[in-house]
Scaffold this motif. Structure first.
Motif: not given
Length: 315
Positions: A39, A97, A273
């Motif tokens: 991420k 995200y 996400s």
């Protein structure tokens, strides 16, 4: 594209390894924290911030990074930490995200560690439901085991952004709506915030939601049904699974389901996400039926309606 597929092959040719990489950092204390490297887009020194009057108190301002305006969240404040020293070293971790880019202000950014999801454990139940952790683990540092707390970023963001679970007008297919009554779906996610968002959306259709906190618990449930002689596809309409979870991730879970002849036809959607073409390629490789980037209630509804149409033969 070749580079992308090569990367996917490297990470998934031994999908059973169930591994992840964590970025380790501090929040102006000796305690260690982490988020998944997947991420993270970039780590930079804290730049000059532009203040935004009236913004959420957890947002320290906006950073201009190569022409892009990125909101900066004070992670220490966001997870309710108090005390500690105001260290001179301050960095921002720029992340993506749920299709949005934001940065988290932290202290020292230390290193990346490669672990197996079996090394990642849920937080102890004694910490309560309002904590900002999805998991904990241990790493070797200075010749000793150090506890690492893995941040529930979805909960941090949900405190700032009010995610709407309302289904838009025109999305519901009234011709099949009554066929949802009595049907169940399985949600597998380590984030209580993510599970709540999905549950509040899907129950509007009349679906019953079964929840599992990680892939291992979900697999145990599915295998128990099989051992009892139950048909998994009769028990649930489909399963939604997150990618990152302690003990067993969504890729490994899907791999295990596809390898079991008793339940290999289960309809699986990866709801995560993590976004982008890399993740979509991962989904195809491990055998998921759909990929959904969190959090999109209308798309969530469309996916279960598509699945129900397939079951009813009305596609």
């Amino acid at each position: 594209m070749a580079t992308l597929l090569d990367s996917v092959d490297q990470r998934t040719q031994l999908v059973g390894e169930n591994r992840l990489e964590l970025l380790i950092f501090r929040l102006h204390t000796g305690q260690l924290f982490a988020i998944n490297v997947f991420k993270v887009k970039e780590v930079v020194k804290l730049p000059k911030l532009n203040m935004l009057p009236g913004s959420h108190p957890n947002i320290s301002g906006v950073a201009n990074i190569r022409g892009a305006s990125i909101p900066v969240i004070d992670l220490r404040r966001a997870i309710g930490m108090s005390g500690g020293s105001e260290a001179s070293e301050r960095n921002i971790i720029i992340t993506e995200y749920n299709r949005t880019v934001q940065a988290f202000m932290v202290g020292e950014v230390m290193n990346i560690v490669n672990l197996t999801w079996r090394d990642i454990q849920p937080p102890p139940e004694q910490v309560g439901k309002n904590n900002y952790l999805t998991a904990i683990t241990k790493v070797q540092r200075d010749g000793m085991d150090r506890l690492v707390s893995i941040i529930d970023v979805e909960k941090v963001l949900a405190d700032i952004v009010n995610y709407n679970v309302r289904i838009s007008v025109g999305v519901l297919d009234t011709a099949i709506l009554n066929h949802f009554d009595g049907r169940k779906v399985l949600i597998v996610d380590d984030s209580s915030t993510a599970r709540a968002q999905m549950r509040e959306t899907l129950t509007q259709l009349g679906l019953t939601v079964i929840e599992a906190h990680n892939g291992r618990k979900a697999l145990e449930l599915l295998k128990r049904w099989c051992d009892e002689g139950k048909n998994v596809t009769d028990e649930i309409l489909m399963m939604f699974t997150d990618a990152e979870m302690p003990e067993m991730d969504g890729y490994k879970l899907t791999h295990e389901i596809r390898g079991d002849s008793r339940m290999h036809t289960l309809h699986i959607a990866l709801n995560t996400s993590l976004s982008g073409s890399f993740n979509e390629a991962m989904v195809k490789k491990v055998g998921c039926d759909r990929f959904i980037s969190k959090f999109q209630p209308d798309l969530l509804v469309e996916v279960v309606q598509d699945r129900l149409r397939d079951v009813l033969g009305t596609s």
